[in-house]
Design an enzyme around this catalytic site. Structure first.
Site, short mmCIF file in Angstrom:
data_model
loop_
_atom_site.label_atom_id
_atom_site.label_comp_id
_atom_site.label_asym_id
_atom_site.label_seq_id
_atom_site.Cartn_x
_atom_site.Cartn_y
_atom_site.Cartn_z
N LEU A 139 26.22 77.53 74.26
CA LEU A 139 26.36 78.53 75.62
C LEU A 139 27.42 79.46 75.24
O LEU A 139 28.39 79.41 74.74
CB LEU A 139 26.88 77.65 76.66
N ASP A 140 27.11 80.65 75.78
CA ASP A 140 28.24 81.88 75.91
C ASP A 140 29.63 81.36 76.41
O ASP A 140 29.65 80.31 77.08
CB ASP A 140 27.86 83.00 76.69
N MET A 141 30.62 81.79 75.61
CA MET A 141 31.88 81.30 76.09
C MET A 141 32.22 81.44 77.62
O MET A 141 32.76 80.26 78.20
CB MET A 141 32.91 82.13 75.44
N THR B 63 29.91 81.04 79.95
CA THR B 63 29.00 80.29 80.86
C THR B 63 29.41 78.62 80.67
O THR B 63 29.66 78.20 79.61
CB THR B 63 27.57 80.34 80.04
#
Length: 555
Positions: A402-404, A406
């Site tokens: 996951l994006d940092m 998110t």
């Protein structure tokens, strides 16, 4: 001309404290003074009549739509007075100089400057080359050369075919007569046939020699022009190289110690296009040149967003990395900057929680601002934490990311075999994920599909661009859950899994045109990014059944 550019604040700022450190240009919250300076600049842009430029904000305005980055630099003069400078990136209304805006570090546009003079020399060479390439005699010579080559090939081919045909006829004649001739008559026939063959071969050689002479003569006619063109192109190359080097040397940047570094030195004579033309270097260079002390800086976008990237009108943005970072490293040398957040551990003081686990796999809930895997500067991440949490696990553990920024559910494999099984499901896109987000704006459609191909912005990593030529397919389904107070709560169902896919699809003008609340890259920063991976469905490789895990968002 200092008074034209160093402007006093239009409002009382006596109660505002100065920042202790100068703005870190690649990630910042604008200081109150920067915001006031920005408001003054934006008011000027809304009311000015000094230039005409189509920012795409007025319907039916003529001219190409070009939005612009603008910048403000709050600074202090030697008398201790506070004021600000304004700048824009690149050219504005086809000019480098405008009232109230600091001048470029180097202006290529003046007709009496070396760049325009030398550019005209190069253009003159281009015109000479063009004249030679379009000369009637040259065109005729090339046509003659082409025709001669074609006629030669045709003539020689006909003679070769004739030789084959006559040889076949001689063979047939020999076959028909050989049984009825005496030895003496047969020898005489063979001599006669041989002479016929030699004559045809000699004729072929003569034809080849003749056509080679004609081809060489045609080439010489062409060479009269090509040799001149080649010489001119070499001169042009030399002149262009000298002009480029002179240009590199002229784009020279000051720092507070009055030390100068050229764009050629900074980028080893290979700068990216437009390096040095951004607002930040212009502002700082002018300040150092005129003994102004930088206090705070901010940059914002004005106008319609480009089709490829996400730029929101009036939003603040950091300086670009590829062009500005090497330049600003020199220009800000010795100035105490705000802390670089990219060097800080965003996961400090945060914990991951286990939502589901068995002997084979686990699902954890990742907090926002927490790396999935170790980064360039920060090692702490979900990958590191789960290795501590499951010390006996033999698998790669992290199955996806996951994006940092998110939050949400991440699938963890405890063995390599389980990792491969789950990875295969991701590759085949049989794993289903649902995200929940709050968007800053109202989405009119209740549901739909966003299909915008994405690639990384090479000039400004890790931002992503919409690119139909080089981008990878990115597809997102969505369903609106609630509309309230100018915001939209929405479910996202990503079909593909590209970097920043949901963030770009939400904010881009060709997508939903509503950035996710708290998106510091494609929208406006807030307490957090309001994007959460709340549900994941996968096929358990051992239990042999689909499992759905849900974890509600904390927003």
């Amino acid at each position: 001309m200092l008074h034209d550019f160093f402007q006093a604040f239009k409002t009382d700022i006596s109660s505002i404290s100065l920042p202790e450190k100068f703005t870190f240009p690649f990630y910042y919250e604008p200081h109150e003074l920067s915001i006031l300076a920005t408001k003054d600049l934006q008011h000027y842009l809304e009311t000015q009549t000094n230039f005409i430029h189509n920012f795409g904000l007025q319907e039916a305005q003529e001219g190409l739509v070009i939005g612009k980055m603008f910048g403000v630099l709050v600074c202090q003069n030697q008398e201790g007075q506070l004021g600000y400078l304004w700048a824009y990136s690149g050219k504005l209304a086809e000019s480098n100089e405008h009232l109230y805006f600091v001048p470029p570090i180097f202006d290529m546009l003046p007709k009496d400057g070396f760049y325009k003079i030398e550019e005209e020399v190069v253009n003159g060479i281009n015109r000479e080359i063009e004249a030679l390439e379009n000369a009637t005699d040259y065109i005729l010579a090339k046509e003659n050369g082409k025709t001669t080559q074609e006629k030669a090939a045709e003539d020689i081919l006909k003679q070769k075919e004739r030789i084959k045909t006559l040889k076949a006829a001689r063979d047939q004649r020999r076959k028909e007569l050989s049984n009825n001739l005496t030895t003496e008559e047969l020898n005489k026939l063979e001599l006669e046939l041989s002479e016929e063959s030699k004559k045809e071969s000699i004729l072929l050689k003569k034809m080849t020699k003749y056509w080679n002479y004609k081809i060489e003569a045609a080439k010489k006619e062409i060479a009269v022009f090509t040799s001149q063109i080649k010489v001119l192109k070499e001169i042009r190359k030399q002149k262009s190289g000298e002009l480029q080097q002179q240009l590199f040397d002229s784009y020279a940047f000051l720092n507070q110690a009055k030390k100068i570094k050229s764009v050629g030195q900074i980028f080893d004579n290979n700068p990216p296009a437009g390096a040095g033309e951004c607002a930040a270097p212009k502002l700082l260079h002018y300040a150092f040149e005129n003994d102004l002390k930088p206090i705070a800086m901010a940059e914002f976008w004005w106008g319609q967003s480009p089709k490829s990237e996400v730029r929101k009108h009036k939003n603040f943005y950091p300086a670009c990395r590829s062009k500005c970072e090497p330049i600003l490293a020199h220009m800000l040398d010795g100035i105490v900057l705000e802390d670089n957040p990219f060097l800080e551990n965003p996961a400090a003081g945060k914990d991951i929680s286990v939502v589901f686990e068995d002997d084979y796999l686990a699902v954890i809930n990742k907090p926002p601002e927490f790396l999935s895997v170790p980064g360039k500067n920060v090692i702490d991440s979900v990958a590191k934490r789960v290795k501590v949490l499951y010390p006996t696990a033999t698998g790669p553990l992290i199955v996806h990311r996951l994006d940092m920024s998110t939050s949400g559910l991440l699938l963890i494999a405890k063995s390599e075999a389980i990792y491969k099984e789950l990875q295969s499901q991701f590759i085949k896109r049989t794993i289903k994920k649902r995200y929940v987000a709050i968007l800053d704006g109202i989405v009119s459609n209740d549901e739909g599909v966003i299909d915008l191909p994405l690639r990384v912005d090479l000039d400004n990593r890790p931002n992503q661009l919409v690119c139909y030529e080089h981008g990878k397919q990115a597809r997102t389904e969505y369903k609106v859950i609630e509309r309230k107070d100018g915001k939209t709560r929405i479910h996202f169902f990503p079909i593909s899994g590209r970097t920043h896919q949901l963030r770009v699809h939400a904010s881009h003008s060709l997508g939903l045109n509503c950035p996710i609340v708290g998106d510091d890259l494609y929208g406006t920063k807030s307490d957090r990014l309001h994007l959460h991976a709340e549900e994941i469905t996968f096929f358990h490789p051992i239990v042999k059944e689909n499992i759905t895990i849900f974890e509600a968002a904390e927003f």
